[in-house]
Design an enzyme around this catalytic site. Sequence first.
Site, mmCIF file in Angstrom:
data_model
loop_
_atom_site.group_PDB
_atom_site.id
_atom_site.type_symbol
_atom_site.label_atom_id
_atom_site.label_comp_id
_atom_site.label_asym_id
_atom_site.label_seq_id
_atom_site.Cartn_x
_atom_site.Cartn_y
_atom_site.Cartn_z
ATOM 1 N N LYS A 191 0.864 -1.013 -0.199
ATOM 2 C CA LYS A 191 -0.004 0.049 -0.101
ATOM 3 C C LYS A 191 0.899 1.285 0.152
ATOM 4 O O LYS A 191 2.005 1.148 0.236
ATOM 5 C CB LYS A 191 -0.851 0.172 1.312
ATOM 6 C CG LYS A 191 -2.155 0.799 1.221
ATOM 7 C CD LYS A 191 -3.399 0.118 0.180
ATOM 8 C CE LYS A 191 -4.461 0.813 0.158
ATOM 9 N NZ LYS A 191 -5.412 -0.018 -0.431
ATOM 10 N N ASP B 228 -6.705 4.037 -5.262
ATOM 11 C CA ASP B 228 -7.311 3.833 -3.741
ATOM 12 C C ASP B 228 -7.988 5.144 -3.701
ATOM 13 O O ASP B 228 -8.542 5.819 -4.719
ATOM 14 C CB ASP B 228 -6.365 3.559 -2.847
ATOM 15 C CG ASP B 228 -7.174 3.240 -1.324
ATOM 16 O OD1 ASP B 228 -7.714 2.009 -1.291
ATOM 17 O OD2 ASP B 228 -6.855 3.912 -0.426
#
Length: 417
Positions: A107, A147
């Site tokens: 991430k 995201d």
Amino acid sequence: MSDPSLNPYHRAQESFRRAVNTLGLDPAVYEILKQPLRFYEVAVPFVHDDGHLEVLVGYRAQHNDALGPTKGGLRFHPQVDADEVKALAMWMTVKCALLNLPYGGGKGGIRVDVEKLSERELERVSREYIRAIALVIGPDKDIPAPDVSTNPQIMAWMVDEYSRIRGENTFGLITGKPLVIGGSEGRVEATGRGLVFATSQLAHELGMDFAKTTVAVQGFGNVGSVAALFAAEMGARVVAVSDKEGGIYNPRGLDVPAVLAYKQKARSVVGFPDAEPITNAELLELPVDILFPAALENQITADNAPRIRARIVGEGANGPTTPEADRILFDHGVMVVPDVLGNAGGVTVSYFEWVQNQTRFYWTEAEVNRRLEEYMRRAMGAMHRMHERYGVPLREAAYLVAVERIAEAMAVRGWLK
Ligand code: NAD
């Protein structure tokens, strides 16, 4: 953060610790999984339109790559911090392993308010971030994706910047790209479709006929609207939907395509004719078979959990149920399709996008959807078996499936001795 139980990194560590204990694994498994293998904090200098230079902080976490290169989204948000990025990478590890994708979790993010940037500034920030992390990412190392507040256009700038650095087109670097540069058919709808696939499978395992269920959906964005549409296509009666302005309810069933068309004009579902208004709080407590929270985190709490009447809660959003609410729902016999499975359709089709990029052979939307269903159903089955074997909630069962696979990979790779 004052209360350590609210720190997402500590929560993720606790979930891994519990899974390693329940499975009776070597404690070394937890020692490796309790933090990312690699965590980068980078300076992202960029020039504003007026010529002044600002240096933003960016992150990339690569949690565990025992099963394959790390994979996970990039978040542009003013509250991005190191612990959040680490926790999100750990959840990606669980999602990828649960879905049996050949990936570990990653991430990244930049602490920035995109609403204060012009389009050109956003492009410069995106390109500078890729320059800052170019050495540590790649199609066989770590593969980013969109995201919160990042989108296909940003992915396009990023893959272009990386391709310029490498001197070759490297579309497999990043997923969630526009179709014309190697994006996948069905990627935009993947999360909502996957949510319905997983939930209908659970309904089936509980002896319910999905085509005869009633459904309420909180959030009518990318995930919620597709889930509502697809559930209706599969014969379910969608009786309520909502967005941040409020909700609409018709116990006889909503015409979901008409609601979508109305929302495109009115920018909200509120005011849709042939339905009565309802609040978001009321929607969650409706007497329906299936509830899809597909908006925000922390919607089902210790306060409203005792009043949830759905038999199945299918989590489209990330973290819509607090840990206390989770326990209450379990005690009340409400089954929760946890977010790590419920919204994993997105990363699964991201994987398909990467496979198509690597092979230069592109699939039809029907092919993508068929394989997505297969992956979601297999993951649901594996999770359900763990749930029955250990008598734990589905969320914990999802961790057991994932941790068992990762531990096996780490063992055969010789990481544990
Ligand atoms: P989106 O922005 O397209 O839609 C969000 C919806 O929630 C909108 O209808 C918005 O009006 C509504 N909403 C916002 N605040 C609300 C509130 N207070 N009460 C009720 N509704 C509210 O976002 P999305 O892509 O659909 O994502 C929804 C959730 O799913 C997020 O938690 C996201 O992290 C998660 N998720 C999305 C994907 C994906 O592929 N899009 C993948 C994994 C997880």
